[in-house]
Design a protein around this motif. Structure first.
Motif: not given
Length: 136
Positions: A41-42, A101-102
């Motif tokens: 998760k970000e 990164s996502e």
């Protein structure tokens, strides 16, 4: 600092690319555990520990992330963003993983099976072990 980057041999043609990793070859230890981290998760970071004996090779097979490596005296940021490069971490090295990164898929190859007693999860204890020059 107790790390090195390993460039993997890539074989490829019109069908795609292949990287083969073997124990005691490009991976400088016998492989006893493989795991991967994905769907991070970000803004979430991971790691925040060191190991007494475990060696690891980390590979971003997709996407990217940053490792912060700390030997008790110096900190180094290593950016991983290629399935052709592995990060070999050895010795008593504090590690943190940030900025996933996502699409990141982080593969980790380990020299030992999971053993909680090998972890140092407290940074002050880690610093004490490094300063004493011995394992507690």
């Amino acid at each position: 600092m107790n790390y090195k980057l390993i460039d993997f041999n890539v074989v490829g043609d019109h069908r795609g690319k292949l990287v083969a990793l073997e124990s005691l070859d490009l991976i400088p230890f016998s492989i006893n555990r493989i795991y991967y981290i994905y769907d991070t998760k970000e803004g979430i970071s991971r790691g925040f520990h060191a190991h007494l004996d475990l060696e690891q090779v980390a590979v971003c097979v997709k996407g990217s992330c940053d490792f912060i490596l700390d030997n008790g005296e110096n900190r180094k940021i290593v950016h991983l963003d290629s399935p052709n490069t592995g990060l070999h971490i050895f010795g008593i090295t504090w590690r943190e993983m940030h900025n996933f990164s996502e699409d990141c898929v982080l593969l980790v190859i380990a020299s030992e099976k999971y053993d909680e007693s090998d972890y140092i999860r407290d940074y002050n204890k880690f610093k004490g072990i490094v300063e004493d020059g011995k394992e507690k």
